[in-house]
Design an enzyme around this catalytic site. Structure first.
Site, PDB file in Angstrom:
ATOM      1  N   HIS A  16       0.846  -1.183   0.000  1.00  0.00           N
ATOM      2  CA  HIS A  16       0.000   0.000   0.000  1.00  0.00           C
ATOM      3  C   HIS A  16       0.880   1.231   0.000  1.00  0.00           C
ATOM      4  CE1 HIS A  16      -3.113   2.839   1.223  1.00  0.00           C
ATOM      5  NE2 HIS A  16      -3.918   1.966   0.664  1.00  0.00           N
ATOM      6  N   ASP A  53      -8.061  -5.555   0.153  1.00  0.00           N
ATOM      7  CA  ASP A  53      -8.507  -6.446  -0.917  1.00  0.00           C
ATOM      8  C   ASP A  53      -8.160  -7.908  -0.639  1.00  0.00           C
ATOM      9  OD1 ASP A  53      -9.593  -4.456  -2.667  1.00  0.00           O
ATOM     10  OD2 ASP A  53      -7.549  -3.788  -2.984  1.00  0.00           O
TER      11      ASP A  53
HETATM   12  N1  COA Z   1       4.238  -7.722  -4.356  1.00  0.00           N
HETATM   13  C1  COA Z   1       5.587  -7.705  -4.469  1.00  0.00           C
HETATM   14  N2  COA Z   1       6.335  -6.622  -4.236  1.00  0.00           N
HETATM   15  C2  COA Z   1       5.693  -5.515  -3.899  1.00  0.00           C
HETATM   16  C3  COA Z   1       4.291  -5.446  -3.763  1.00  0.00           C
HETATM   17  C4  COA Z   1       3.574  -6.620  -4.013  1.00  0.00           C
HETATM   18  N3  COA Z   1       2.235  -6.627  -3.910  1.00  0.00           N
HETATM   19  N4  COA Z   1       3.938  -4.196  -3.402  1.00  0.00           N
HETATM   20  C5  COA Z   1       5.053  -3.498  -3.318  1.00  0.00           C
HETATM   21  N5  COA Z   1       6.119  -4.276  -3.615  1.00  0.00           N
HETATM   22  C6  COA Z   1       7.517  -3.877  -3.650  1.00  0.00           C
HETATM   23  C7  COA Z   1       7.819  -3.207  -4.993  1.00  0.00           C
HETATM   24  O1  COA Z   1       8.225  -4.151  -5.960  1.00  0.00           O
HETATM   25  C8  COA Z   1       8.891  -2.235  -4.609  1.00  0.00           C
HETATM   26  O2  COA Z   1      10.091  -2.925  -4.492  1.00  0.00           O
HETATM   27  P1  COA Z   1      11.475  -2.248  -4.983  1.00  0.00           P
HETATM   28  O3  COA Z   1      11.626  -1.031  -4.139  1.00  0.00           O
HETATM   29  O4  COA Z   1      12.460  -3.326  -4.731  1.00  0.00           O
HETATM   30  O5  COA Z   1      11.265  -1.944  -6.439  1.00  0.00           O
HETATM   31  C9  COA Z   1       8.483  -1.781  -3.221  1.00  0.00           C
HETATM   32  O6  COA Z   1       7.732  -2.866  -2.664  1.00  0.00           O
HETATM   33  C10 COA Z   1       7.659  -0.511  -3.228  1.00  0.00           C
HETATM   34  O7  COA Z   1       6.513  -0.769  -4.045  1.00  0.00           O
HETATM   35  P2  COA Z   1       5.834   0.286  -5.005  1.00  0.00           P
HETATM   36  O8  COA Z   1       4.964  -0.436  -5.958  1.00  0.00           O
HETATM   37  O9  COA Z   1       6.870   1.209  -5.580  1.00  0.00           O
HETATM   38  O10 COA Z   1       5.004   1.093  -3.956  1.00  0.00           O
HETATM   39  P3  COA Z   1       3.731   1.921  -4.242  1.00  0.00           P
HETATM   40  O11 COA Z   1       3.472   2.758  -3.057  1.00  0.00           O
HETATM   41  O12 COA Z   1       3.832   2.607  -5.554  1.00  0.00           O
HETATM   42  O13 COA Z   1       2.691   0.728  -4.420  1.00  0.00           O
HETATM   43  C11 COA Z   1       0.827  -0.571  -4.640  1.00  0.00           C
HETATM   44  C12 COA Z   1       1.523   0.532  -3.824  1.00  0.00           C
HETATM   45  C13 COA Z   1      -0.521  -0.812  -3.983  1.00  0.00           C
HETATM   46  C14 COA Z   1       0.610  -0.096  -6.073  1.00  0.00           C
HETATM   47  C15 COA Z   1       1.691  -1.853  -4.642  1.00  0.00           C
HETATM   48  O14 COA Z   1       1.929  -2.263  -3.332  1.00  0.00           O
HETATM   49  C16 COA Z   1       1.045  -2.971  -5.444  1.00  0.00           C
HETATM   50  O15 COA Z   1       1.175  -2.999  -6.673  1.00  0.00           O
HETATM   51  N6  COA Z   1       0.321  -3.924  -4.770  1.00  0.00           N
HETATM   52  C17 COA Z   1      -0.359  -4.978  -5.464  1.00  0.00           C
HETATM   53  C18 COA Z   1      -1.725  -4.515  -5.965  1.00  0.00           C
HETATM   54  C19 COA Z   1      -2.697  -4.275  -4.834  1.00  0.00           C
HETATM   55  O16 COA Z   1      -2.890  -5.111  -3.976  1.00  0.00           O
HETATM   56  N7  COA Z   1      -3.382  -3.121  -4.893  1.00  0.00           N
HETATM   57  C20 COA Z   1      -4.391  -2.739  -3.932  1.00  0.00           C
HETATM   58  C21 COA Z   1      -3.933  -1.577  -3.122  1.00  0.00           C
HETATM   59  S1  COA Z   1      -5.063  -1.226  -1.804  1.00  0.00           S
END
Ligand code: COA
Length: 373
Positions: free
Chosen positions: A258, A310
């Site tokens: 998140h 979720d």
């Molecule tokens: N699975 C694997 N790795 C994950 C992850 C996941 N669900 N969520 C975050 N990470 C990792 C990223 O790969 C990143 O690693 P890095 O720094 O080595 O590249 C790090 O954690 C930071 O993630 P990032 O995606 O840049 O953070 P964000 O704040 O932009 O992302 C989300 C938030 C929600 C987009 C992200 O956690 C995600 O894609 N989750 C899966 C989809 C989901 O469940 N969405 C519902 C949100 S309520």
């Protein structure tokens, strides 16, 4: 010649940037979430859906005399015109339910004849659940299921989503999940709604844009993706290998992570407990709970990434007998109340949301005729 001022560069994804002052809700890195000043557990464990919707929209809990007409209005405006269902049907049996809802909501902008903004919002709030519940059935050519008079919002939505009869506790849990989905400060879809509101477009346009933003698996689509993942893994013993493969292939694991919550998502914690209790009361198979719990522990151990709402909402919907493609529509049926609160708040002190950008492309190119390219 006037020079462009150097714009402030926002971080990627606007992470950590505040784009509005809000009184609606606030999530915190420490795993806190407040709805209009109330900690989420206060609301989730005590309030009803309609009461919470009133709180989110109007800023305070309603008195009995205020709640009754508010709840009645939700049912009064829930009749969806046949033309809207016809449009949804026209999309064909393979239509994605969110596309069907977006099409329906978009059409309401022309079909709905509500005269004021307040009435348009109330109409959207009450029709969204009917449209969402029918977003899989109607494109397949099945007859729409209608809301029933005298039922509460969440019971009505549930009886349109599934014919499986739910126990009192299951109905209570479903209502809790809806409450938890209702609002979440500056999430992608609410921000989208505010951008559209800032142009002074109507609530239908804003809600259609919100739906577009909700569709993606990084936002609303995550609950369906998480459920498909649980079904693919099947057995809790297979969870570690599944994660190892996902890490090896550089894949995100749906339902984890998140932007704000880095320790835990308070909504996921509540839902995990509801799921555990729901299965305990049934006394049957608790494999889905054990699988989710194992995967959560493994993910925390390996990556220190917690599950989000979720992740635990999905198995609850599954246990309630709801088809997987309807999970994101359920999110929409509830989040529309949050969207409308953001729409209104944006208009209180509106300024067109129109950011700047830093141009990093080439300059001064000369036009070449087609035959010379
Ligand atoms: N699975 C694997 N790795 C994950 C992850 C996941 N669900 N969520 C975050 N990470 C990792 C990223 O790969 C990143 O690693 P890095 O720094 O080595 O590249 C790090 O954690 C930071 O993630 P990032 O995606 O840049 O953070 P964000 O704040 O932009 O992302 C989300 C938030 C929600 C987009 C992200 O956690 C995600 O894609 N989750 C899966 C989809 C989901 O469940 N969405 C519902 C949100 S309520």
């Amino acid at each position: 010649m006037k020079e462009d001022p150097e714009p402030l560069r926002a971080p990627k994804g606007l992470a950590g940037v505040s784009v509005a002052d809000t009184r609606i809700s606030k999530s915190g890195a420490d795993g806190s979430l407040i709805y209009r000043g109330y900690p989420i557990s206060e609301i989730a464990n005590n309030a009803g859906f309609e009461e919470t919707a009133y709180l989110i929209l109007r800023g305070r809990l309603p008195s009995k005399g205020e709640l009754e007409p508010f709840s009645a209005a939700l049912t009064a405006k829930s009749r969806v015109e046949e033309e809207v269902f016809t449009l949804m049907r026209g999309l064909g049996r393979d239509a994605d339910p969110i596309d069907a809802i977006r099409t329906a909501v978009s059409s309401l902008g022309s079909i709905d004849r509500e005269p004021t903004r307040e009435e348009q919002e109330a109409s959207l709030e009450s029709k969204m659940s009917v449209i969402a519940a029918n977003s899989l059935r109607v494109p397949k050519g099945e007859a729409p299921r209608k809301p029933k008079a005298g039922l509460r919002f969440s019971d009505n939505l549930l009886q349109m989503l599934t014919t499986k009869v739910a126990s009192d506790y299951e109905r209570w849990v479903f209502e809790r999940v809806l409450i938890l989905y209702m609002e979440h400060d500056m999430n992608a879809s609410s921000f989208t709604v505010r951008v559209v509101a800032s142009t002074l477009a109507d609530p239908y346009a804003a809600a259609a844009a919100g739906l577009a933003s909700l569709k993606g698996p990084l936002h609303g689509g995550a609950n369906e993706a998480a459920m498909r993942m649980f079904l693919e893994i099947g057995d809790p013993e297979r969870a570690p290998q599944f994660l190892a493969n996902a890490f090896r292939d550089g894949k995100k694991v749906m339902g984890f992570g998140h932007r704000v919550y880095k320790e835990f998502d308070p909504r996921a914690r509540l839902c995990k407990e509801y799921l555990r209790e729901l299965l305990k009361r049934r006394g049957g198979d608790d494999r889905l709970y054990r699988l989710a719990d194992t995967l959560e522990k493994e993910m925390w151990e390996k990556k220190r990434i917690p599950p989000n709402l979720d992740y635990y909402a999905a198995p609850i919907f599954y246990e309630l007998g709801i088809e997987v493609p309807l999970y994101t529509p359920i999110f929409a049926a509830s989040r529309v109340f949050g969207w409308m609160a953001h729409y209104d708040e944006q208009l209180v002190d509106n300024k067109l949301i129109r950011p700047d950008s830093v141009y990093v492309g080439p300059m001064g190119l000369k036009y070449k005729r087609m035959e010379d390219r």
